[in-house]
Motif scaffolding. Structure first.
Motif, PDB file in Angstrom:
ATOM      1  N   ASN A 189       0.808  -1.237   0.000  1.00 33.29           N
ATOM      2  CA  ASN A 189       0.000   0.000   0.000  1.00 33.29           C
ATOM      3  C   ASN A 189       0.833   1.274   0.000  1.00 33.29           C
ATOM      4  OD1 ASN A 189      -2.537  -1.197  -0.177  1.00 33.29           O
ATOM      5  ND2 ASN A 189      -2.593  -1.547   2.023  1.00 33.29           N
ATOM      6  N   SER A 190       2.102   1.178  -0.300  1.00 36.62           N
ATOM      7  CA  SER A 190       2.978   2.341  -0.395  1.00 36.62           C
ATOM      8  C   SER A 190       4.058   2.005  -1.413  1.00 36.62           C
ATOM      9  CB  SER A 190       3.574   2.670   0.971  1.00 36.62           C
ATOM     10  OG  SER A 190       4.477   3.728   0.853  1.00 36.62           O
ATOM     11  N   SER A 191       5.113   1.354  -0.950  1.00 39.58           N
ATOM     12  CA  SER A 191       6.138   0.841  -1.855  1.00 39.58           C
ATOM     13  C   SER A 191       6.828  -0.348  -1.202  1.00 39.58           C
ATOM     14  CB  SER A 191       7.162   1.923  -2.208  1.00 39.58           C
ATOM     15  OG  SER A 191       7.921   2.262  -1.081  1.00 39.58           O
ATOM     16  N   LYS A 192       7.367  -1.197  -2.042  1.00 42.93           N
ATOM     17  CA  LYS A 192       8.023  -2.404  -1.553  1.00 42.93           C
ATOM     18  C   LYS A 192       9.172  -2.728  -2.497  1.00 42.93           C
ATOM     19  CE  LYS A 192       6.425  -6.793   0.363  1.00 42.93           C
ATOM     20  NZ  LYS A 192       5.218  -7.628   0.488  1.00 42.93           N
ATOM     21  N   SER A 193      10.295  -3.153  -1.937  1.00 44.32           N
ATOM     22  CA  SER A 193      11.498  -3.414  -2.731  1.00 44.32           C
ATOM     23  C   SER A 193      11.710  -4.907  -2.937  1.00 44.32           C
ATOM     24  CB  SER A 193      12.715  -2.806  -2.043  1.00 44.32           C
ATOM     25  OG  SER A 193      12.587  -1.395  -2.001  1.00 44.32           O
ATOM     26  N   TRP A 194      12.126  -5.238  -4.153  1.00 37.44           N
ATOM     27  CA  TRP A 194      12.321  -6.619  -4.578  1.00 37.44           C
ATOM     28  C   TRP A 194      13.650  -6.762  -5.310  1.00 37.44           C
ATOM     29  CZ3 TRP A 194       8.289  -9.811  -3.266  1.00 37.44           C
ATOM     30  CH2 TRP A 194       7.063  -9.206  -2.987  1.00 37.44           C
ATOM     31  N   LYS A 195      14.195  -7.975  -5.316  1.00 33.10           N
ATOM     32  CA  LYS A 195      15.347  -8.268  -6.170  1.00 33.10           C
ATOM     33  C   LYS A 195      15.119  -9.624  -6.821  1.00 33.10           C
ATOM     34  CE  LYS A 195      18.484 -10.451  -2.900  1.00 33.10           C
ATOM     35  NZ  LYS A 195      19.839 -10.511  -2.413  1.00 33.10           N
ATOM     36  N   VAL A 196      15.794  -9.844  -7.931  1.00 38.07           N
ATOM     37  CA  VAL A 196      15.647 -11.099  -8.658  1.00 38.07           C
ATOM     38  C   VAL A 196      16.311 -12.214  -7.852  1.00 38.07           C
ATOM     39  CG1 VAL A 196      16.216 -12.355 -10.769  1.00 38.07           C
ATOM     40  CG2 VAL A 196      15.571  -9.948 -10.896  1.00 38.07           C
ATOM     41  N   LYS A 197      15.556 -13.261  -7.622  1.00 36.17           N
ATOM     42  CA  LYS A 197      16.070 -14.439  -6.911  1.00 36.17           C
ATOM     43  C   LYS A 197      16.516 -15.507  -7.901  1.00 36.17           C
ATOM     44  CE  LYS A 197      14.674 -18.018  -3.650  1.00 36.17           C
ATOM     45  NZ  LYS A 197      13.576 -18.545  -2.856  1.00 36.17           N
ATOM     46  N   ASP A 198      15.735 -15.646  -8.979  1.00 36.45           N
ATOM     47  CA  ASP A 198      16.018 -16.693  -9.950  1.00 36.45           C
ATOM     48  C   ASP A 198      15.513 -16.257 -11.315  1.00 36.45           C
ATOM     49  OD1 ASP A 198      16.981 -19.165 -10.768  1.00 36.45           O
ATOM     50  OD2 ASP A 198      15.160 -20.244 -10.234  1.00 36.45           O
ATOM     51  N   GLY A 199      16.219 -16.618 -12.356  1.00 35.72           N
ATOM     52  CA  GLY A 199      15.790 -16.294 -13.710  1.00 35.72           C
ATOM     53  C   GLY A 199      16.265 -17.356 -14.686  1.00 35.72           C
ATOM     54  N   ILE A 200      15.322 -17.964 -15.391  1.00 41.79           N
ATOM     55  CA  ILE A 200      15.634 -19.020 -16.347  1.00 41.79           C
ATOM     56  C   ILE A 200      15.109 -18.614 -17.720  1.00 41.79           C
ATOM     57  CG2 ILE A 200      15.316 -21.466 -16.944  1.00 41.79           C
ATOM     58  CD1 ILE A 200      16.813 -21.143 -14.323  1.00 41.79           C
ATOM     59  N   ALA A 201      15.996 -18.578 -18.716  1.00 44.41           N
ATOM     60  CA  ALA A 201      15.591 -18.308 -20.101  1.00 44.41           C
ATOM     61  C   ALA A 201      15.427 -19.649 -20.809  1.00 44.41           C
ATOM     62  CB  ALA A 201      16.640 -17.463 -20.807  1.00 44.41           C
ATOM     63  N   LYS A 202      14.337 -19.761 -21.583  1.00 45.76           N
ATOM     64  CA  LYS A 202      14.042 -21.007 -22.291  1.00 45.76           C
ATOM     65  C   LYS A 202      13.857 -20.707 -23.777  1.00 45.76           C
ATOM     66  CE  LYS A 202      11.494 -22.706 -18.307  1.00 45.76           C
ATOM     67  NZ  LYS A 202      10.185 -23.156 -17.816  1.00 45.76           N
ATOM     68  N   GLN A 203      14.451 -21.588 -24.598  1.00 43.73           N
ATOM     69  CA  GLN A 203      14.284 -21.468 -26.046  1.00 43.73           C
ATOM     70  C   GLN A 203      14.507 -22.844 -26.667  1.00 43.73           C
ATOM     71  OE1 GLN A 203      17.352 -19.605 -28.455  1.00 43.73           O
ATOM     72  NE2 GLN A 203      15.777 -18.347 -29.442  1.00 43.73           N
ATOM     73  N   ASN A 204      13.536 -23.293 -27.427  1.00 45.35           N
ATOM     74  CA  ASN A 204      13.639 -24.568 -28.156  1.00 45.35           C
ATOM     75  C   ASN A 204      14.108 -25.723 -27.273  1.00 45.35           C
ATOM     76  OD1 ASN A 204      12.911 -23.197 -30.527  1.00 45.35           O
ATOM     77  ND2 ASN A 204      15.045 -22.668 -30.939  1.00 45.35           N
ATOM     78  N   GLY A 205      13.551 -25.832 -26.091  1.00 42.79           N
ATOM     79  CA  GLY A 205      13.882 -26.935 -25.193  1.00 42.79           C
ATOM     80  C   GLY A 205      15.156 -26.744 -24.384  1.00 42.79           C
ATOM     81  N   LEU A 206      15.890 -25.677 -24.625  1.00 40.37           N
ATOM     82  CA  LEU A 206      17.108 -25.404 -23.860  1.00 40.37           C
ATOM     83  C   LEU A 206      16.794 -24.391 -22.760  1.00 40.37           C
ATOM     84  CD1 LEU A 206      19.655 -24.980 -26.776  1.00 40.37           C
ATOM     85  CD2 LEU A 206      19.321 -26.997 -25.343  1.00 40.37           C
TER      86      LEU A 206
ATOM     87  N   ASP B 141      22.201  -8.088  -7.660  1.00 41.97           N
ATOM     88  CA  ASP B 141      21.698  -7.551  -6.387  1.00 41.97           C
ATOM     89  C   ASP B 141      20.927  -6.245  -6.560  1.00 41.97           C
ATOM     90  OD1 ASP B 141      23.703  -5.660  -6.770  1.00 41.97           O
ATOM     91  OD2 ASP B 141      24.627  -5.961  -4.806  1.00 41.97           O
ATOM     92  N   ASN B 142      20.704  -5.824  -7.805  1.00 44.74           N
ATOM     93  CA  ASN B 142      19.943  -4.595  -8.052  1.00 44.74           C
ATOM     94  C   ASN B 142      18.512  -4.742  -7.540  1.00 44.74           C
ATOM     95  OD1 ASN B 142      22.215  -3.516  -9.174  1.00 44.74           O
ATOM     96  ND2 ASN B 142      21.529  -3.735 -11.285  1.00 44.74           N
ATOM     97  N   ILE B 143      17.896  -3.633  -7.211  1.00 48.44           N
ATOM     98  CA  ILE B 143      16.612  -3.619  -6.513  1.00 48.44           C
ATOM     99  C   ILE B 143      15.550  -2.907  -7.346  1.00 48.44           C
ATOM    100  CG2 ILE B 143      15.416  -2.737  -4.462  1.00 48.44           C
ATOM    101  CD1 ILE B 143      18.171  -2.977  -3.022  1.00 48.44           C
ATOM    102  N   ILE B 144      14.366  -3.478  -7.358  1.00 50.70           N
ATOM    103  CA  ILE B 144      13.204  -2.857  -7.998  1.00 50.70           C
ATOM    104  C   ILE B 144      12.238  -2.470  -6.880  1.00 50.70           C
ATOM    105  CG2 ILE B 144      11.233  -3.220  -9.529  1.00 50.70           C
ATOM    106  CD1 ILE B 144      12.972  -5.452 -10.827  1.00 50.70           C
ATOM    107  N   THR B 145      11.901  -1.191  -6.795  1.00 50.27           N
ATOM    108  CA  THR B 145      10.932  -0.731  -5.804  1.00 50.27           C
ATOM    109  C   THR B 145       9.643  -0.366  -6.531  1.00 50.27           C
ATOM    110  OG1 THR B 145      12.680   0.073  -4.349  1.00 50.27           O
ATOM    111  CG2 THR B 145      10.463   0.948  -3.985  1.00 50.27           C
ATOM    112  N   LEU B 146       8.602  -1.160  -6.267  1.00 50.80           N
ATOM    113  CA  LEU B 146       7.293  -0.925  -6.863  1.00 50.80           C
ATOM    114  C   LEU B 146       6.470  -0.064  -5.924  1.00 50.80           C
ATOM    115  CD1 LEU B 146       6.438  -4.542  -8.092  1.00 50.80           C
ATOM    116  CD2 LEU B 146       7.288  -2.626  -9.469  1.00 50.80           C
ATOM    117  N   ALA B 147       5.881   1.001  -6.448  1.00 49.36           N
ATOM    118  CA  ALA B 147       5.050   1.895  -5.632  1.00 49.36           C
ATOM    119  C   ALA B 147       3.581   1.712  -6.012  1.00 49.36           C
ATOM    120  CB  ALA B 147       5.470   3.347  -5.843  1.00 49.36           C
ATOM    121  N   SER B 148       2.717   1.951  -5.038  1.00 48.65           N
ATOM    122  CA  SER B 148       1.279   1.770  -5.266  1.00 48.65           C
ATOM    123  C   SER B 148       0.702   2.813  -6.220  1.00 48.65           C
ATOM    124  CB  SER B 148       0.522   1.780  -3.938  1.00 48.65           C
ATOM    125  OG  SER B 148       0.744   3.002  -3.266  1.00 48.65           O
TER     126      SER B 148
END
Length: 161
Positions: free
Chosen positions: A38-55, A69-76
């Motif tokens: 209801n104001s703002s909240k900060s997040w960072k990427v924990k996991d990221g998987i790219a997929k293409q043609n079964g790989l 470790d970069n941070i994304i702060t989403l605001a309401s």
């Protein structure tokens, strides 16, 4: 008399069960509240998987922590800031990498971000289809085209304390 007692107990049980289900549903928070508190909240990427043609490629495991470790702060108010995390790749990098806007679809299943920078690449208007949103994590999938190649990317974010 025994049948009457069983009938009352059954009705009482059903009424209690329905009430508990209604209470659980009433406690569920809207996606916007989970993402922004209801104001703002900060997040960072924990996991990221790219997929293409079964790989599949883990996008996070091979990256320098100064990127992951970069941070994304989403605001309401549907603005967001993309910030340097605890470490910087270059000491002269500004703390604020990017400010932009984001939106949440009416059914709260898709986030669209005006502009996003990931692994040194700028992506305009990616749509992120949410698969799970909790108080501490959110995850989903987006499709990105980079240098003519299209990838499905599964990403999990975790809250920054």
């Amino acid at each position: 008399m025994k049948k009457l007692i069983i009938a009352f107990l059954s009705v009482g049980f059903l009424m209690t069960s329905c009430k508990k289900d209604e209470e659980v549903k009433a406690e569920a928070k809207p996606t916007l509240e989970l993402l922004t508190s209801n104001s703002s909240k900060s997040w960072k990427v924990k996991d990221g998987i790219a997929k293409q043609n079964g790989l599949e490629v883990n996008l996070i495991a091979s990256q320098n922590p100064c990127v992951t470790d970069n941070i994304i702060t989403l605001a309401s108010d549907f603005t967001y800031d993309f910030l340097e995390g605890a470490s910087k790749c270059d000491a002269n990098d500004p703390n604020l990498i990017l400010s932009a806007s984001w939106s949440l679809s009416q059914d709260e299943s898709i986030i669209t971000i005006d502009k996003f920078i990931f692994l040194g690449r700028t992506v305009d208007n990616p749509a992120f289809v949410l698969s799970e949103v909790t108080e501490t994590t959110f995850s989903g999938t987006t499709t990105l085209t980079l240098e003519g190649e299209t990838f499905d990317v599964d990403v999990t974010f975790e809250v920054v304390n």
